[in-house]
Design a protein around this motif. Sequence first.
Motif, PDB file in Angstrom:
ATOM      1  N   GLU A 119       0.840  -1.191   0.000  1.00 17.58           N
ATOM      2  CA  GLU A 119       0.000   0.000   0.000  1.00 17.58           C
ATOM      3  C   GLU A 119       0.883   1.253   0.000  1.00 17.58           C
ATOM      4  O   GLU A 119       2.055   1.204   0.368  1.00 17.58           O
ATOM      5  CB  GLU A 119      -0.877   0.016   1.276  1.00 17.58           C
ATOM      6  CG  GLU A 119      -1.898  -1.114   1.339  1.00 17.58           C
ATOM      7  CD  GLU A 119      -3.163  -0.816   0.566  1.00 17.58           C
ATOM      8  OE1 GLU A 119      -3.182   0.201  -0.156  1.00 17.58           O
ATOM      9  OE2 GLU A 119      -4.119  -1.594   0.674  1.00 17.58           O
ATOM     10  N   PRO A 141      -0.010   6.198   4.400  1.00 14.02           N
ATOM     11  CA  PRO A 141      -1.257   6.948   4.618  1.00 14.02           C
ATOM     12  C   PRO A 141      -1.136   8.434   4.271  1.00 14.02           C
ATOM     13  O   PRO A 141      -2.048   9.023   3.700  1.00 14.02           O
ATOM     14  CB  PRO A 141      -1.538   6.754   6.110  1.00 14.02           C
ATOM     15  CG  PRO A 141      -0.854   5.479   6.465  1.00 14.02           C
ATOM     16  CD  PRO A 141       0.346   5.383   5.579  1.00 14.02           C
ATOM     17  N   LEU A 186      -1.309   8.682   0.545  1.00  6.56           N
ATOM     18  CA  LEU A 186      -2.641   8.270   0.093  1.00  6.56           C
ATOM     19  C   LEU A 186      -3.642   9.404   0.293  1.00  6.56           C
ATOM     20  O   LEU A 186      -4.491   9.669  -0.553  1.00  6.56           O
ATOM     21  CB  LEU A 186      -3.063   7.039   0.911  1.00  6.56           C
ATOM     22  CG  LEU A 186      -4.115   6.113   0.340  1.00  6.56           C
ATOM     23  CD1 LEU A 186      -3.766   5.680  -1.066  1.00  6.56           C
ATOM     24  CD2 LEU A 186      -4.273   4.900   1.238  1.00  6.56           C
ATOM     25  N   ASP A 187      -3.501  10.113   1.419  1.00  2.63           N
ATOM     26  CA  ASP A 187      -4.407  11.206   1.763  1.00  2.63           C
ATOM     27  C   ASP A 187      -4.362  12.331   0.724  1.00  2.63           C
ATOM     28  O   ASP A 187      -5.302  13.096   0.555  1.00  2.63           O
ATOM     29  CB  ASP A 187      -4.031  11.748   3.153  1.00  2.63           C
ATOM     30  CG  ASP A 187      -4.797  13.011   3.515  1.00  2.63           C
ATOM     31  OD1 ASP A 187      -6.023  12.915   3.627  1.00  2.63           O
ATOM     32  OD2 ASP A 187      -4.178  14.084   3.661  1.00  2.63           O
ATOM     33  N   HIS A 196     -10.423   7.786  -4.164  1.00  2.00           N
ATOM     34  CA  HIS A 196      -9.878   6.427  -4.150  1.00  2.00           C
ATOM     35  C   HIS A 196     -10.938   5.486  -4.710  1.00  2.00           C
ATOM     36  O   HIS A 196     -12.023   5.350  -4.143  1.00  2.00           O
ATOM     37  CB  HIS A 196      -9.530   6.033  -2.708  1.00  2.00           C
ATOM     38  CG  HIS A 196      -8.968   4.651  -2.587  1.00  2.00           C
ATOM     39  ND1 HIS A 196      -9.760   3.527  -2.622  1.00  2.00           N
ATOM     40  CD2 HIS A 196      -7.690   4.210  -2.431  1.00  2.00           C
ATOM     41  CE1 HIS A 196      -8.987   2.447  -2.489  1.00  2.00           C
ATOM     42  NE2 HIS A 196      -7.734   2.836  -2.368  1.00  2.00           N
ATOM     43  N   GLU A 202     -11.968   1.639  -5.903  1.00  2.00           N
ATOM     44  CA  GLU A 202     -11.587   0.242  -5.671  1.00  2.00           C
ATOM     45  C   GLU A 202     -12.240  -0.609  -6.749  1.00  2.00           C
ATOM     46  O   GLU A 202     -13.432  -0.482  -7.008  1.00  2.00           O
ATOM     47  CB  GLU A 202     -12.106  -0.175  -4.293  1.00  2.00           C
ATOM     48  CG  GLU A 202     -11.392  -1.347  -3.692  1.00  2.00           C
ATOM     49  CD  GLU A 202     -11.839  -1.574  -2.254  1.00  2.00           C
ATOM     50  OE1 GLU A 202     -12.991  -1.990  -2.073  1.00  2.00           O
ATOM     51  OE2 GLU A 202     -11.052  -1.322  -1.322  1.00  2.00           O
ATOM     52  N   ARG A 260     -12.794   7.166   2.236  1.00  2.00           N
ATOM     53  CA  ARG A 260     -12.407   5.874   2.824  1.00  2.00           C
ATOM     54  C   ARG A 260     -10.896   5.681   2.938  1.00  2.00           C
ATOM     55  O   ARG A 260     -10.412   5.011   3.846  1.00  2.00           O
ATOM     56  CB  ARG A 260     -13.047   4.714   2.084  1.00  2.00           C
ATOM     57  CG  ARG A 260     -12.567   4.528   0.671  1.00  2.00           C
ATOM     58  CD  ARG A 260     -13.069   3.211   0.112  1.00  2.00           C
ATOM     59  NE  ARG A 260     -12.930   3.221  -1.331  1.00  2.00           N
ATOM     60  CZ  ARG A 260     -13.853   2.772  -2.160  1.00  2.00           C
ATOM     61  NH1 ARG A 260     -14.981   2.276  -1.698  1.00  2.00           N
ATOM     62  NH2 ARG A 260     -13.645   2.805  -3.451  1.00  2.00           N
ATOM     63  N   HIS A 261     -10.117   6.282   2.012  1.00  2.00           N
ATOM     64  CA  HIS A 261      -8.663   6.100   2.075  1.00  2.00           C
ATOM     65  C   HIS A 261      -8.009   7.040   3.088  1.00  2.00           C
ATOM     66  O   HIS A 261      -6.805   7.002   3.289  1.00  2.00           O
ATOM     67  CB  HIS A 261      -8.043   6.294   0.689  1.00  2.00           C
ATOM     68  CG  HIS A 261      -8.307   7.626   0.073  1.00  2.00           C
ATOM     69  ND1 HIS A 261      -9.581   8.071  -0.214  1.00  2.00           N
ATOM     70  CD2 HIS A 261      -7.460   8.619  -0.329  1.00  2.00           C
ATOM     71  CE1 HIS A 261      -9.502   9.280  -0.768  1.00  2.00           C
ATOM     72  NE2 HIS A 261      -8.238   9.632  -0.836  1.00  2.00           N
ATOM     73  N   ARG A 262      -8.813   7.887   3.721  1.00  2.00           N
ATOM     74  CA  ARG A 262      -8.261   8.821   4.713  1.00  2.00           C
ATOM     75  C   ARG A 262      -8.446   8.311   6.144  1.00  2.00           C
ATOM     76  O   ARG A 262      -8.091   8.995   7.096  1.00  2.00           O
ATOM     77  CB  ARG A 262      -8.950  10.190   4.583  1.00  2.00           C
ATOM     78  CG  ARG A 262      -8.816  10.778   3.205  1.00  2.00           C
ATOM     79  CD  ARG A 262      -9.547  12.106   3.049  1.00  2.00           C
ATOM     80  NE  ARG A 262      -9.752  12.409   1.637  1.00  2.00           N
ATOM     81  CZ  ARG A 262      -8.832  12.914   0.833  1.00  2.00           C
ATOM     82  NH1 ARG A 262      -7.644  13.224   1.318  1.00  2.00           N
ATOM     83  NH2 ARG A 262      -9.095  13.146  -0.432  1.00  2.00           N
ATOM     84  N   ARG A 298      -7.195   5.405   7.363  1.00  2.00           N
ATOM     85  CA  ARG A 298      -6.069   4.591   7.848  1.00  2.00           C
ATOM     86  C   ARG A 298      -5.099   5.428   8.664  1.00  2.00           C
ATOM     87  O   ARG A 298      -4.576   6.416   8.192  1.00  2.00           O
ATOM     88  CB  ARG A 298      -5.299   3.992   6.672  1.00  2.00           C
ATOM     89  CG  ARG A 298      -5.894   2.767   6.087  1.00  2.00           C
ATOM     90  CD  ARG A 298      -5.130   2.351   4.840  1.00  2.00           C
ATOM     91  NE  ARG A 298      -3.799   1.878   5.146  1.00  2.00           N
ATOM     92  CZ  ARG A 298      -2.749   2.065   4.367  1.00  2.00           C
ATOM     93  NH1 ARG A 298      -2.866   2.742   3.255  1.00  2.00           N
ATOM     94  NH2 ARG A 298      -1.574   1.588   4.710  1.00  2.00           N
ATOM     95  N   THR A 310      -5.605  -2.247   6.371  1.00  2.00           N
ATOM     96  CA  THR A 310      -6.077  -2.212   4.973  1.00  2.00           C
ATOM     97  C   THR A 310      -7.108  -1.087   4.856  1.00  2.00           C
ATOM     98  O   THR A 310      -7.651  -0.632   5.854  1.00  2.00           O
ATOM     99  CB  THR A 310      -6.737  -3.553   4.587  1.00  2.00           C
ATOM    100  OG1 THR A 310      -7.780  -3.830   5.534  1.00  2.00           O
ATOM    101  CG2 THR A 310      -5.732  -4.674   4.576  1.00  2.00           C
ATOM    102  N   ILE A 311      -7.374  -0.686   3.618  1.00  2.00           N
ATOM    103  CA  ILE A 311      -8.328   0.404   3.408  1.00  2.00           C
ATOM    104  C   ILE A 311      -9.741  -0.112   3.604  1.00  2.00           C
ATOM    105  O   ILE A 311     -10.102  -1.178   3.117  1.00  2.00           O
ATOM    106  CB  ILE A 311      -8.154   1.003   1.998  1.00  2.00           C
ATOM    107  CG1 ILE A 311      -6.807   1.711   1.918  1.00  2.00           C
ATOM    108  CG2 ILE A 311      -9.272   1.971   1.657  1.00  2.00           C
ATOM    109  CD1 ILE A 311      -6.450   2.235   0.555  1.00  2.00           C
TER     110      ILE A 311
END
Length: 353
Positions: A200, A203, A206-207, A212, A214, A324-326, A328, A334-335
């Motif tokens: 991954e 974080p 990713l933020d 994001h 899937e 959702r990806h924020r 973690r 996992t996301i």
Amino acid sequence: MTAQDLKQLQTPVFPFTAIVGQEEMKLALQLNVIDPKIGGVMIMGDRGTGKSTTIRAIADLLPEIEIVLNDPFNSHKSNLDLMSNEVKQALQENIIFKTEFIKIPMIDLPLGATEDRVCGTIDIEKALTEGVKAFEPGLLAKANRGILYVDEVNLLDDHLVDILLDSAASGWNTVEREGISIRHPARFVLVGSGNPEEGELRPQLLDRFGMHAEIRTVKDPLLRVKVVEERTSFDQEPMVWIKNYETKQQELRERIVFAQNLLPKVELNYELRVKISEVCSRLDVDGLRGDIVTNRAAKAHAAYHGHTEVTVEDIQTIIKLCLRHRLRKDPLETIDSGDKVSKVFNEVFEIES
């Protein structure tokens, strides 16, 4: 050789409107094209699920853009934020420059790319001997006003990901070497893709991606057969296939252009903004990027559907993709699939699940 001949020599691109399923990815890409300030898309999913095909298809779908002729930065003829310093200077001196129309730039960033290849380089020798800023543009310059695609972004060096995200957020790229500084526009939609099995993103990186998406391998056997058949027939007769989808492609192209023009008029009322921020607060989202992206994506979604007022349905459709990806905090987590976001959204907006 005419422009038409060259067009026929180009590799045919699978039509965007012919892509079956993967609605999350398609929606996220379309919203980012309507408003590039959303901040790009991170697409995570299984191998062989059509990530690259879809991204090339959206670039091919978009209308051509007008650029200053022979300008390495795809400068706009009147928008100062999308213009190189040379073009700005020419504008101030009332020099009339020629323009041309090109397809939206779609730049692939290879995994082994160096910082110089990405950002561009300054020819120090030429600068010292001839006294001119000799700049060799990199991939960020070529991607201005287009799409920059990084496959396997989770395997890219973190400092390069930082550079890409900084440029995507600010719309500018600055190169500094030996006391010489060059700054040029680099406003693009950043699209990253990857397979979670290969690791991954951190974080904090990713933020920085606006949305994001899937994607999962299609499980329904009938749908799988349909996808395989469509791809096979496209490979056999690509031009016939493209012609069949011409009307649908043009309709979607016009819809996106209409949404881009409508976007500045779209309103998001105060009560809904407060509720969006309450969802972010309850989910313990760090910083305010989640609030900003959700507001922008909701407006883009409303514009996409021809509305000038954001509805609860608009927010409901996009909020999972934006938040959702924020969630973690631990890199080993996992996301979340979005269930946590949906649960809190339903509570705050008082929707019965």
